[in-house]
Design a protein around this motif. Sequence first.
Motif, PDB file in Angstrom:
ATOM      1  N   THR A   1       0.771  -0.926   0.244  1.00  0.00           N
ATOM      2  CA  THR A   1       0.208   0.036   0.247  1.00  0.00           C
ATOM      3  C   THR A   1       0.586   1.293   0.152  1.00  0.00           C
ATOM      4  O   THR A   1       1.893   1.627   0.925  1.00  0.00           O
ATOM      5  CB  THR A   1      -1.140   0.321   1.055  1.00  0.00           C
ATOM      6  OG1 THR A   1      -1.967  -1.457   1.450  1.00  0.00           O
ATOM      7  CG2 THR A   1      -2.341   0.828   0.855  1.00  0.00           C
TER       8      THR A   1
ATOM      9  N   LEU B   1      -0.298   4.684  -0.357  1.00  0.00           N
ATOM     10  CA  LEU B   1      -1.234   5.502   0.546  1.00  0.00           C
ATOM     11  C   LEU B   1      -2.090   5.047   1.490  1.00  0.00           C
ATOM     12  O   LEU B   1      -2.339   4.213   1.213  1.00  0.00           O
ATOM     13  CB  LEU B   1      -2.063   6.423  -0.946  1.00  0.00           C
ATOM     14  CG  LEU B   1      -1.600   6.988  -2.230  1.00  0.00           C
ATOM     15  CD1 LEU B   1      -2.264   7.485  -2.900  1.00  0.00           C
ATOM     16  CD2 LEU B   1       0.231   8.174  -1.879  1.00  0.00           C
ATOM     17  N   PRO B   2      -1.843   5.672   2.573  1.00  0.00           N
ATOM     18  CA  PRO B   2      -2.572   5.700   3.455  1.00  0.00           C
ATOM     19  C   PRO B   2      -3.805   5.514   3.373  1.00  0.00           C
ATOM     20  O   PRO B   2      -4.138   4.760   4.574  1.00  0.00           O
ATOM     21  CB  PRO B   2      -1.809   7.372   4.663  1.00  0.00           C
ATOM     22  CG  PRO B   2      -1.050   8.242   3.973  1.00  0.00           C
ATOM     23  CD  PRO B   2      -0.618   7.509   2.692  1.00  0.00           C
ATOM     24  N   ASP B   3      -4.411   6.100   3.009  1.00  0.00           N
ATOM     25  CA  ASP B   3      -6.114   5.746   2.823  1.00  0.00           C
ATOM     26  C   ASP B   3      -5.977   4.104   1.920  1.00  0.00           C
ATOM     27  O   ASP B   3      -7.149   4.146   1.667  1.00  0.00           O
ATOM     28  CB  ASP B   3      -7.136   6.604   2.120  1.00  0.00           C
ATOM     29  CG  ASP B   3      -6.146   6.818   0.488  1.00  0.00           C
ATOM     30  OD1 ASP B   3      -5.159   6.040  -0.093  1.00  0.00           O
ATOM     31  OD2 ASP B   3      -6.673   8.021   0.031  1.00  0.00           O
ATOM     32  N   GLY B   4      -4.969   3.849   1.733  1.00  0.00           N
ATOM     33  CA  GLY B   4      -4.857   2.342   0.442  1.00  0.00           C
ATOM     34  C   GLY B   4      -5.394   2.596  -1.059  1.00  0.00           C
ATOM     35  O   GLY B   4      -5.709   1.371  -1.853  1.00  0.00           O
ATOM     36  N   THR B   5      -5.727   4.093  -1.423  1.00  0.00           N
ATOM     37  CA  THR B   5      -6.294   3.722  -2.596  1.00  0.00           C
ATOM     38  C   THR B   5      -4.690   3.300  -3.739  1.00  0.00           C
ATOM     39  O   THR B   5      -5.509   2.407  -5.078  1.00  0.00           O
ATOM     40  CB  THR B   5      -6.325   5.335  -3.447  1.00  0.00           C
ATOM     41  OG1 THR B   5      -5.425   5.619  -2.891  1.00  0.00           O
ATOM     42  CG2 THR B   5      -7.971   5.803  -2.054  1.00  0.00           C
ATOM     43  N   ARG B   6      -3.281   3.733  -3.355  1.00  0.00           N
ATOM     44  CA  ARG B   6      -2.836   3.209  -4.663  1.00  0.00           C
ATOM     45  C   ARG B   6      -2.066   1.577  -4.081  1.00  0.00           C
ATOM     46  O   ARG B   6      -1.375   2.020  -3.068  1.00  0.00           O
ATOM     47  CB  ARG B   6      -1.459   3.960  -4.996  1.00  0.00           C
ATOM     48  CG  ARG B   6      -1.066   3.841  -5.993  1.00  0.00           C
ATOM     49  CD  ARG B   6      -0.639   4.746  -6.414  1.00  0.00           C
ATOM     50  NE  ARG B   6       1.095   4.417  -6.146  1.00  0.00           N
ATOM     51  CZ  ARG B   6       1.851   5.431  -6.339  1.00  0.00           C
ATOM     52  NH1 ARG B   6       1.617   6.813  -6.668  1.00  0.00           N
ATOM     53  NH2 ARG B   6       3.533   5.430  -6.202  1.00  0.00           N
ATOM     54  N   ARG B   7      -2.633   0.761  -4.296  1.00  0.00           N
ATOM     55  CA  ARG B   7      -2.218  -1.158  -3.827  1.00  0.00           C
ATOM     56  C   ARG B   7      -1.895  -1.839  -5.095  1.00  0.00           C
ATOM     57  O   ARG B   7      -2.722  -1.551  -5.454  1.00  0.00           O
ATOM     58  CB  ARG B   7      -3.169  -0.928  -2.918  1.00  0.00           C
ATOM     59  CG  ARG B   7      -4.636  -1.083  -2.946  1.00  0.00           C
ATOM     60  CD  ARG B   7      -5.442  -2.137  -2.518  1.00  0.00           C
ATOM     61  NE  ARG B   7      -5.079  -3.600  -1.597  1.00  0.00           N
ATOM     62  CZ  ARG B   7      -5.128  -3.244  -0.583  1.00  0.00           C
ATOM     63  NH1 ARG B   7      -5.276  -2.730   0.551  1.00  0.00           N
ATOM     64  NH2 ARG B   7      -5.204  -4.611  -0.458  1.00  0.00           N
TER      65      ARG B   7
END
Length: 118
Positions: free
Chosen positions: A90, A92-98
């Motif tokens: 992951t 980005l902290p918000d999980g949008t890029r994984r």
Amino acid sequence: MDIVVMIEGGQADELRRTETAVREELEEQGVQVDRSVAEVEQGALGAMEVLQFFGENVMLPVLVQALYDHFTQRLRDPDGVALKVHAVRTDLPDGTRRSELTLEGEAKEVATVLKDLR
């Protein structure tokens, strides 16, 4: 940025053996390695232990190489039962890029795929 690795199957202490094998190599590169419990999914019977790798630039190829080295060494064990290795990176902290990677099979098959991914 972090990478979480879940291992199913293998020997009873498969996660600990993997952690021991990759911890020193990765910590030398500034990657923190923690063993923790994954979030319990709805309907699951219990928590699953995971390895979590933290760092500024945790690179999936570095982890893939460390896992390849470990599973290649593990092939020398006589009881090479089936494994399932699932890694999630992951960015980005918000999980949008994984990025996700799942490998399943005998240790030999897992090592072969990891070799191709290096």
